[in-house]
Design a protein around this motif. Structure first.
Motif, PDB file in Angstrom:
ATOM      1  N   ILE A 189       0.704  -1.092  -0.077  1.00 38.43           N
ATOM      2  CA  ILE A 189       0.249   0.008   0.086  1.00 38.43           C
ATOM      3  C   ILE A 189       0.903   1.215  -0.063  1.00 38.43           C
ATOM      4  O   ILE A 189       1.870   1.476   0.754  1.00 38.43           O
ATOM      5  N   PRO A 190       0.605   2.120  -0.778  1.00 32.83           N
ATOM      6  CA  PRO A 190       1.636   3.282  -0.948  1.00 32.83           C
ATOM      7  C   PRO A 190       0.882   4.212  -0.207  1.00 32.83           C
ATOM      8  O   PRO A 190      -0.160   4.747   0.077  1.00 32.83           O
ATOM      9  N   GLY A 191       1.876   5.028   0.702  1.00 30.61           N
ATOM     10  CA  GLY A 191       1.355   6.027   1.657  1.00 30.61           C
ATOM     11  C   GLY A 191       2.086   7.463   1.368  1.00 30.61           C
ATOM     12  O   GLY A 191       3.225   7.429   0.956  1.00 30.61           O
ATOM     13  N   ILE A 192       1.553   8.487   1.775  1.00 27.63           N
ATOM     14  CA  ILE A 192       2.369   9.867   1.387  1.00 27.63           C
ATOM     15  C   ILE A 192       1.758  10.834   2.455  1.00 27.63           C
ATOM     16  O   ILE A 192       0.709  10.720   2.894  1.00 27.63           O
ATOM     17  N   TRP A 193       2.616  11.851   2.442  1.00 23.63           N
ATOM     18  CA  TRP A 193       2.066  12.987   3.422  1.00 23.63           C
ATOM     19  C   TRP A 193       1.272  14.138   2.357  1.00 23.63           C
ATOM     20  O   TRP A 193       1.599  14.514   1.273  1.00 23.63           O
ATOM     21  N   GLY A 194       0.084  14.570   2.905  1.00 20.75           N
ATOM     22  CA  GLY A 194      -0.556  15.688   2.492  1.00 20.75           C
ATOM     23  C   GLY A 194      -0.647  16.901   2.935  1.00 20.75           C
ATOM     24  O   GLY A 194      -0.935  17.123   4.327  1.00 20.75           O
ATOM     25  N   GLU A 195      -0.243  18.025   2.200  1.00 20.72           N
ATOM     26  CA  GLU A 195      -0.358  19.372   2.900  1.00 20.72           C
ATOM     27  C   GLU A 195      -1.655  19.796   2.863  1.00 20.72           C
ATOM     28  O   GLU A 195      -2.029  20.964   3.840  1.00 20.72           O
ATOM     29  N   SER A 196      -2.576  19.640   2.061  1.00 19.52           N
ATOM     30  CA  SER A 196      -3.836  20.115   2.207  1.00 19.52           C
ATOM     31  C   SER A 196      -4.942  19.091   1.645  1.00 19.52           C
ATOM     32  O   SER A 196      -4.457  17.989   1.358  1.00 19.52           O
ATOM     33  N   ILE A 197      -6.198  19.646   1.769  1.00 22.36           N
ATOM     34  CA  ILE A 197      -7.224  18.574   1.399  1.00 22.36           C
ATOM     35  C   ILE A 197      -6.985  18.464  -0.126  1.00 22.36           C
ATOM     36  O   ILE A 197      -7.261  17.230  -0.700  1.00 22.36           O
ATOM     37  N   GLN A 198      -6.579  19.372  -0.967  1.00 23.93           N
ATOM     38  CA  GLN A 198      -6.292  19.159  -2.126  1.00 23.93           C
ATOM     39  C   GLN A 198      -5.209  18.314  -2.791  1.00 23.93           C
ATOM     40  O   GLN A 198      -5.480  17.628  -3.606  1.00 23.93           O
ATOM     41  N   ASP A 199      -4.247  18.222  -1.747  1.00 25.36           N
ATOM     42  CA  ASP A 199      -3.095  17.513  -2.065  1.00 25.36           C
ATOM     43  C   ASP A 199      -3.545  15.894  -1.936  1.00 25.36           C
ATOM     44  O   ASP A 199      -3.239  15.155  -2.664  1.00 25.36           O
ATOM     45  N   GLY A 200      -4.442  15.557  -0.946  1.00 24.10           N
ATOM     46  CA  GLY A 200      -4.820  14.493  -0.468  1.00 24.10           C
ATOM     47  C   GLY A 200      -5.577  13.763  -1.549  1.00 24.10           C
ATOM     48  O   GLY A 200      -5.461  12.813  -1.977  1.00 24.10           O
ATOM     49  N   ARG A 201      -6.491  14.602  -2.164  1.00 20.09           N
ATOM     50  CA  ARG A 201      -7.570  14.365  -3.221  1.00 20.09           C
ATOM     51  C   ARG A 201      -6.390  14.013  -4.446  1.00 20.09           C
ATOM     52  O   ARG A 201      -6.802  12.984  -5.086  1.00 20.09           O
TER      53      ARG A 201
ATOM     54  N   TRP B  47      -3.279  12.966  -4.640  1.00 14.92           N
ATOM     55  CA  TRP B  47      -2.528  11.723  -4.184  1.00 14.92           C
ATOM     56  C   TRP B  47      -3.342  10.613  -4.360  1.00 14.92           C
ATOM     57  O   TRP B  47      -3.121   9.509  -4.799  1.00 14.92           O
ATOM     58  N   ALA B  48      -4.714  10.652  -3.863  1.00 16.38           N
ATOM     59  CA  ALA B  48      -5.811   9.529  -3.994  1.00 16.38           C
ATOM     60  C   ALA B  48      -5.918   9.188  -5.328  1.00 16.38           C
ATOM     61  O   ALA B  48      -5.903   8.012  -5.776  1.00 16.38           O
ATOM     62  N   ARG B  49      -6.075  10.152  -6.319  1.00 18.06           N
ATOM     63  CA  ARG B  49      -6.205   9.883  -7.513  1.00 18.06           C
ATOM     64  C   ARG B  49      -5.018   9.218  -8.341  1.00 18.06           C
ATOM     65  O   ARG B  49      -5.031   8.306  -9.425  1.00 18.06           O
ATOM     66  N   ARG B  50      -3.799   9.290  -7.857  1.00 22.31           N
ATOM     67  CA  ARG B  50      -2.569   8.663  -8.491  1.00 22.31           C
ATOM     68  C   ARG B  50      -2.398   7.316  -7.595  1.00 22.31           C
ATOM     69  O   ARG B  50      -1.271   6.731  -7.936  1.00 22.31           O
ATOM     70  N   GLY B  51      -3.099   6.906  -6.970  1.00 25.72           N
ATOM     71  CA  GLY B  51      -3.052   5.619  -6.015  1.00 25.72           C
ATOM     72  C   GLY B  51      -2.635   5.486  -4.766  1.00 25.72           C
ATOM     73  O   GLY B  51      -2.584   4.408  -4.052  1.00 25.72           O
ATOM     74  N   ALA B  52      -2.668   6.773  -3.802  1.00 28.66           N
ATOM     75  CA  ALA B  52      -2.028   6.673  -2.680  1.00 28.66           C
ATOM     76  C   ALA B  52      -3.320   6.221  -1.897  1.00 28.66           C
ATOM     77  O   ALA B  52      -4.538   6.570  -2.055  1.00 28.66           O
ATOM     78  N   ARG B  53      -3.097   5.164  -0.850  1.00 27.15           N
ATOM     79  CA  ARG B  53      -4.143   4.530  -0.107  1.00 27.15           C
ATOM     80  C   ARG B  53      -3.914   4.871   1.366  1.00 27.15           C
ATOM     81  O   ARG B  53      -4.925   4.530   2.171  1.00 27.15           O
ATOM     82  N   PHE B  54      -2.709   5.415   1.959  1.00 26.38           N
ATOM     83  CA  PHE B  54      -2.483   5.673   3.288  1.00 26.38           C
ATOM     84  C   PHE B  54      -2.133   7.087   3.267  1.00 26.38           C
ATOM     85  O   PHE B  54      -0.922   7.650   2.643  1.00 26.38           O
ATOM     86  N   MET B  55      -2.495   8.042   4.087  1.00 24.71           N
ATOM     87  CA  MET B  55      -2.250   9.327   3.903  1.00 24.71           C
ATOM     88  C   MET B  55      -2.227  10.003   5.292  1.00 24.71           C
ATOM     89  O   MET B  55      -3.008   9.687   6.330  1.00 24.71           O
ATOM     90  N   THR B  56      -1.450  10.869   5.646  1.00 27.90           N
ATOM     91  CA  THR B  56      -1.144  11.712   6.866  1.00 27.90           C
ATOM     92  C   THR B  56      -1.393  13.112   6.309  1.00 27.90           C
ATOM     93  O   THR B  56      -1.069  13.710   5.395  1.00 27.90           O
ATOM     94  N   TYR B  57      -2.133  14.065   7.392  1.00 27.74           N
ATOM     95  CA  TYR B  57      -2.484  15.281   7.147  1.00 27.74           C
ATOM     96  C   TYR B  57      -2.428  16.072   8.329  1.00 27.74           C
ATOM     97  O   TYR B  57      -2.898  15.836   9.215  1.00 27.74           O
ATOM     98  N   GLY B  58      -1.695  17.095   8.252  1.00 27.70           N
ATOM     99  CA  GLY B  58      -1.393  17.994   9.333  1.00 27.70           C
ATOM    100  C   GLY B  58      -0.832  17.218  10.592  1.00 27.70           C
ATOM    101  O   GLY B  58      -0.249  16.308  10.528  1.00 27.70           O
ATOM    102  N   ALA B  59      -1.276  17.933  11.703  1.00 28.97           N
ATOM    103  CA  ALA B  59      -1.067  17.483  13.052  1.00 28.97           C
ATOM    104  C   ALA B  59      -2.412  17.519  14.129  1.00 28.97           C
ATOM    105  O   ALA B  59      -3.255  18.444  13.829  1.00 28.97           O
ATOM    106  N   ASP B  60      -2.280  17.150  15.197  1.00 27.18           N
ATOM    107  CA  ASP B  60      -3.411  17.062  16.244  1.00 27.18           C
ATOM    108  C   ASP B  60      -3.469  18.810  16.328  1.00 27.18           C
ATOM    109  O   ASP B  60      -4.852  19.357  16.475  1.00 27.18           O
TER     110      ASP B  60
END
Length: 265
Positions: A144-156, A158-171
């Motif tokens: 499973i590919p995972g990656i860091w996303g800086e924003s919601i737009q980045d997350g979307r 990365w998801a379109r490119r195949g990422a299935r595990f993402m971290t976003y921001g911090a608590d």
């Protein structure tokens, strides 16, 4: 369920969080097949690894369970995340991803760009090419590919490119973002007049007061002679002075007291 990020590949650092009930572990800067094999060995039970078996403890909710069934289910449910975030790791990508037992390969774009001599420039062609190779490598090896996303737009994206595990921001950043949204939604329009809200001004005052108190406590411990003439080392910082000023201040009885500003509205 918790996923614990350990500092390095070491048996005790990997096994203790799992024995305490963590769902999985995340290991930074994996750069070789040997490291990946060690991670699997220390975290999975026989026959995939040689993790020690202890039943009836935290990871079993302090209940006695069937040993064979528990080991089988634990090996199936365990989440092992290896971070491939350097150029050296990318050069050994297939060797790392081909190790049986890995769940997720996680890429840190900023760390990768820094190791490639382009710090922060994740849009550079070489960095983009490396990220693409990473995503294709994960697909090729069934990891499973995972990656860091800086924003919601980045997350979307990365998801379109195949990422299935993402971290976003911090608590803390999520709490701040949500608090800002709530304040903007409930604050009457035209009442702020360009100034910070009273709660934020009060918080800033509390922070400044805490810093002033810490500085005062450090000053009460008295100056200590530094390694060089004319330098006083005080907890919290190093204050360099000329020998004349150094002698004059100590003759006068130490450092002058600092006054805290109280003109906070």
């Amino acid at each position: 369920p918790a996923v614990v990020r350990v500092p390095e590949v070491q048996r005790s650092l990997l096994s203790r969080p799992l024995d305490a009930g963590a769902l999985g572990v995340m290991v930074p800067r994996v750069e070789s097949r040997a490291q990946a094999e060690q991670i699997v060995k220390y975290t999975r039970y026989f026959p995939m690894g040689d993790r020690g078996v202890a039943l009836g403890t935290a990871h079993n909710a302090y209940q006695m369970v069937n040993g064979k069934r528990f080991i089988r289910e634990a090996n199936a449910e365990l989440l092992i995340i290896v971070q491939i975030e350097t150029q050296r790791g990318m050069e050994r990508l297939d060797d790392i991803l081909s190790v049986p037992g890995l769940s997720v390969a996680y890429l840190g774009p900023h760390d990768l760009s820094t190791s490639m001599g382009r710090p922060g420039d994740i849009g550079h062609p070489r960095v983009v090419e490396a990220i693409t190779a990473f995503l294709h490598g994960c697909k090729r090896h069934g990891v499973i590919p995972g990656i860091w996303g800086e924003s919601i737009q980045d997350g979307r994206a990365w998801a379109r490119r195949g990422a299935r595990f993402m971290t976003y921001g911090a608590d803390f950043s999520m709490v701040m973002e949500r608090s800002k949204m709530v304040l903007e939604a409930v604050r009457p329009e035209g009442r702020n007049h360009g100034r910070r809200p009273r709660c934020i001004r009060f918080l800033a005052f509390r922070v400044r007061r805490a810093i002033a108190r810490r500085s005062a406590r450090a000053g009460e411990e008295g100056p200590r002679r530094g390694p060089q003439e004319g330098v006083d080392t005080v907890r919290g910082g190093v204050h360099a002075r000329t020998p004349e000023e150094h002698a004059r201040r100590h003759t006068a009885g130490g450092f002058p007291q600092q006054r805290c500003r109280k003109d906070v509205h």
